[in-house]
Design a protein around this motif. Structure first.
Motif, PDB file in Angstrom:
ATOM      1  N   SER A  51      13.064  -1.482   3.319  1.00 26.14           N
ATOM      2  CA  SER A  51      12.281  -0.446   2.648  1.00 26.14           C
ATOM      3  C   SER A  51      12.907  -0.120   1.295  1.00 26.14           C
ATOM      4  N   LYS A  52      12.215   0.662   0.507  1.00 25.33           N
ATOM      5  CA  LYS A  52      12.627   1.042  -0.854  1.00 25.33           C
ATOM      6  C   LYS A  52      12.710  -0.174  -1.772  1.00 25.33           C
ATOM      7  N   ASN A  53      11.823  -1.130  -1.563  1.00 21.75           N
ATOM      8  CA  ASN A  53      11.708  -2.350  -2.388  1.00 21.75           C
ATOM      9  C   ASN A  53      12.987  -3.159  -2.460  1.00 21.75           C
ATOM     10  N   ARG A  54      13.770  -3.182  -1.399  1.00 22.02           N
ATOM     11  CA  ARG A  54      15.001  -3.965  -1.379  1.00 22.02           C
ATOM     12  C   ARG A  54      14.689  -5.390  -0.927  1.00 22.02           C
ATOM     13  N   ILE A  55      15.077  -6.346  -1.743  1.00 20.30           N
ATOM     14  CA  ILE A  55      14.838  -7.760  -1.463  1.00 20.30           C
ATOM     15  C   ILE A  55      15.995  -8.281  -0.621  1.00 20.30           C
TER      16      ILE A  55
ATOM     17  N   SER B  41       6.420  -1.435   4.917  1.00 17.48           N
ATOM     18  CA  SER B  41       6.898  -0.060   4.819  1.00 17.48           C
ATOM     19  C   SER B  41       6.051   0.713   3.818  1.00 17.48           C
ATOM     20  N   PHE B  42       5.894   2.027   4.080  1.00 17.29           N
ATOM     21  CA  PHE B  42       5.197   2.916   3.163  1.00 17.29           C
ATOM     22  C   PHE B  42       6.095   4.091   2.818  1.00 17.29           C
ATOM     23  N   ARG B  43       6.106   4.480   1.548  1.00 18.90           N
ATOM     24  CA  ARG B  43       6.874   5.642   1.108  1.00 18.90           C
ATOM     25  C   ARG B  43       5.974   6.859   1.183  1.00 18.90           C
ATOM     26  N   ARG B  44       6.339   7.799   1.985  1.00 16.17           N
ATOM     27  CA  ARG B  44       5.541   9.013   2.144  1.00 16.17           C
ATOM     28  C   ARG B  44       6.336  10.211   1.657  1.00 16.17           C
ATOM     29  N   SER B  45       5.604  11.195   1.133  1.00 14.38           N
ATOM     30  CA  SER B  45       6.249  12.430   0.680  1.00 14.38           C
ATOM     31  C   SER B  45       5.299  13.597   0.929  1.00 14.38           C
TER      32      SER B  45
ATOM     33  N   ARG C 208       0.492  12.090   0.770  1.00 14.02           N
ATOM     34  CA  ARG C 208       0.391  11.929   2.219  1.00 14.02           C
ATOM     35  C   ARG C 208      -0.030  10.518   2.644  1.00 14.02           C
ATOM     36  N   HIS C 209      -0.804   9.832   1.788  1.00 15.77           N
ATOM     37  CA  HIS C 209      -1.254   8.487   2.156  1.00 15.77           C
ATOM     38  C   HIS C 209      -0.146   7.454   1.996  1.00 15.77           C
ATOM     39  N   GLY C 210       0.751   7.697   1.117  1.00 14.47           N
ATOM     40  CA  GLY C 210       1.889   6.804   0.934  1.00 14.47           C
ATOM     41  C   GLY C 210       1.586   5.624   0.027  1.00 14.47           C
ATOM     42  N   ARG C 211       2.610   5.096  -0.530  1.00 11.10           N
ATOM     43  CA  ARG C 211       2.528   3.897  -1.363  1.00 11.10           C
ATOM     44  C   ARG C 211       3.359   2.814  -0.695  1.00 11.10           C
ATOM     45  N   PRO C 212       2.914   1.546  -0.786  1.00 10.58           N
ATOM     46  CA  PRO C 212       3.721   0.471  -0.186  1.00 10.58           C
ATOM     47  C   PRO C 212       5.038   0.297  -0.943  1.00 10.58           C
ATOM     48  N   ASP C 213       6.128   0.168  -0.191  1.00  8.48           N
ATOM     49  CA  ASP C 213       7.427  -0.036  -0.823  1.00  8.48           C
ATOM     50  C   ASP C 213       8.297  -1.011  -0.041  1.00  8.48           C
TER      51      ASP C 213
END
Length: 99
Positions: free
Chosen positions: A71-75, A20-24, A28-33
């Motif tokens: 997503s959102k770094n949930r384990i 998953s990538f967090r985009r805003s 625009r490129h997003g960060r992995p989350d």
């Protein structure tokens, strides 16, 4: 009465991770989350004075699988352990696998 028993036990598989990538609007490129998957459960042999023989056991036993990440770094959550009750003074011979 059963006094000899062959048990085929397997621990639970681990859960898969999340891609998953967090985009805003500002990034625009997003960060992995993506979160990681968790470990599976274990098979535990517990001696019990209330058990006299192996008549209540099944030959094949599998532990519960671990849950996937989100997503959102949930384990993910860990799989539950499978506890098998065996008679006291049982001798265990491991034919193949790990302890």
């Amino acid at each position: 009465m059963r006094d000899r028993f062959t048990l085929y036990a397997k621990g639970g598989d681990g859960g898969s991770g999340c891609y998953s990538f967090r985009r805003s609007r500002h990034d625009r490129h997003g960060r992995p989350d993506g979160g990681n998957g968790e470990r599976g459960g274990d098979v535990i042999l517990e001696c019990s004075p209330t058990v006299w023989d192996f008549s209540g056991l099944q030959n094949h036993t599998n532990a519960i699988k671990g849950c996937h990440g989100a997503s959102k770094n949930r384990i993910g959550t860990r799989g539950e352990d499978k506890v098998l009750r065996i008679p006291i003074s049982t001798v265990i011979h491991i034919v193949k696998g790990e302890i």
